[in-house]
Write an enzyme that holds these catalytic residues in place. Sequence first.
Site, PDB file in Angstrom:
ATOM      1  CB  CYS A  56      -0.526   0.279   7.788  1.00 13.75           C
ATOM      2  SG  CYS A  56      -2.205   0.374   7.116  1.00 13.75           S
ATOM      3  CB  SER A  82      -9.534   1.508   2.700  1.00 12.06           C
ATOM      4  OG  SER A  82      -8.987   0.207   2.535  1.00 12.06           O
ATOM      5  CB  CYS A 129      -0.934   0.014   1.201  1.00 11.53           C
ATOM      6  SG  CYS A 129      -2.127  -1.342   1.193  1.00 11.53           S
ATOM      7  CG  HIS A 131      -6.193   1.957   0.175  1.00 12.30           C
ATOM      8  ND1 HIS A 131      -5.042   2.507  -0.370  1.00 12.30           N
ATOM      9  CD2 HIS A 131      -5.778   0.922   0.981  1.00 12.30           C
ATOM     10  CE1 HIS A 131      -3.990   1.845   0.076  1.00 12.30           C
ATOM     11  NE2 HIS A 131      -4.412   0.876   0.881  1.00 12.30           N
ATOM     12  N   GLY A 136       1.642  -4.117   3.785  1.00 11.11           N
ATOM     13  CA  GLY A 136       1.746  -5.554   3.950  1.00 11.11           C
ATOM     14  C   GLY A 136       3.123  -5.978   4.417  1.00 11.11           C
ATOM     15  NE  ARG A 164     -21.481   3.968   0.459  1.00 10.07           N
ATOM     16  CZ  ARG A 164     -20.457   3.470  -0.203  1.00 10.07           C
ATOM     17  NH1 ARG A 164     -19.632   4.289  -0.842  1.00 10.07           N
ATOM     18  NH2 ARG A 164     -20.241   2.164  -0.245  1.00 10.07           N
TER      19      ARG A 164
END
EC number: 2.3.1.16
Length: 390
Positions: A376, A245, A90, A346, A378, A219
């Site tokens: 953060c 996300s 990420c 994301h 993996g 939303r």
Amino acid sequence: MTIAYIVDAVRTAGGRRGGKLAGVHPVDLAAKSLDALVERTGVDPARIDDVIMGCVTQAGEQSMHVGRNAVLASKRLPQSTPAVTIDRQCGSSQQAIQFAAQAVMSGTQDVVIASGVESMSRVPMGSNLTFHMKEGLGTYKSPGLEEKFPGVTWSQFIGAEMIVEKHGFTKDDLDRFALGSHRKAIAATESGAFEREIVPIEIETPDGPQMHTVDEGIRFDATLESIAGVKLLSEGGAITAATASQICDGSSAALIVSEKVLKEQGLTPLARIANLTVTAGDPVIMLEEPLFATDRALRRAGMTIDDIDLYEVNEAFAPVPLAWLKHTGADPERLNVNGGAIALGHPLGASGTKLMATLVHALKARGKKYGLQTMCEGGGVANVTIVEAL
């Protein structure tokens, strides 16, 4: 040491899975951010030393070096422009920023584009792994890895639930944080806060061509009740799709240059790079590493969290920024002030430069000085980048 400057940073508005950007090939999606960055800054394309592009799922339409293919699909970059595609999960395009800054600070290059792309509609998350397993080609879990971590399945979702338990959060804590993300994103959209950073993308619709300029995942009718009513992702857990996300299509890019090029090209920078940090820790809980990476970055920069005016902490799951706030003692009013990935999406490999685009433009709009971005990733890795707005 040479200072690395951010001249500008741009992103596309996020597209929902199967939504408005699903019809755009990821190579062309990436090229649109590259072209917009070159057009907006007025930099001489021939002076660009490299393009560093983050992309996580490098399979299918994102295979065969998507970074180089985006350069070749560009309308503004010559084919002599080099490119490289990188994967730090990420944090891929945040790492692209850091590699670009390191190249400039070392004096080996003067003009580098850091960028990222992910079409999660067209190249589903994890499809590179599932293909190999389906074809009997093995998995990432080698015998050596299994020996060190027997029976462990690497899962960001499991890591997020571990953070919930470790830090004592409730489902209501997560739901309220998610609602706040949507509300901030709504306010930012309605006030025009995103206009400077968003690259308009022309898309085809049943009613003819239209410009995609609004993040599709927000939303606008979100309430605490509607968020709280979303089904749990695991029995006994706390996380739902509403507090994670959103799957998203998008691209982003930032121009990083030396002071020499600022003067030579007559460019006006938005910010300078003040600190580059990357750390690694527990690969099982994995998503907690931004807490400790931030500690190290602040120590190295000789700063405290109170010196930072705005923070962008990627909302992979609601417990990640909540744990970061709890650990650092940071001011919640300075966190993700225009919303985060829970509302905006994301797009994996594009999120690093996407968040940087939001951060530098938010600092400028508010007349603030220092910004911190962390992600953060993996495997228990985390990047931290501190910038000073100019």
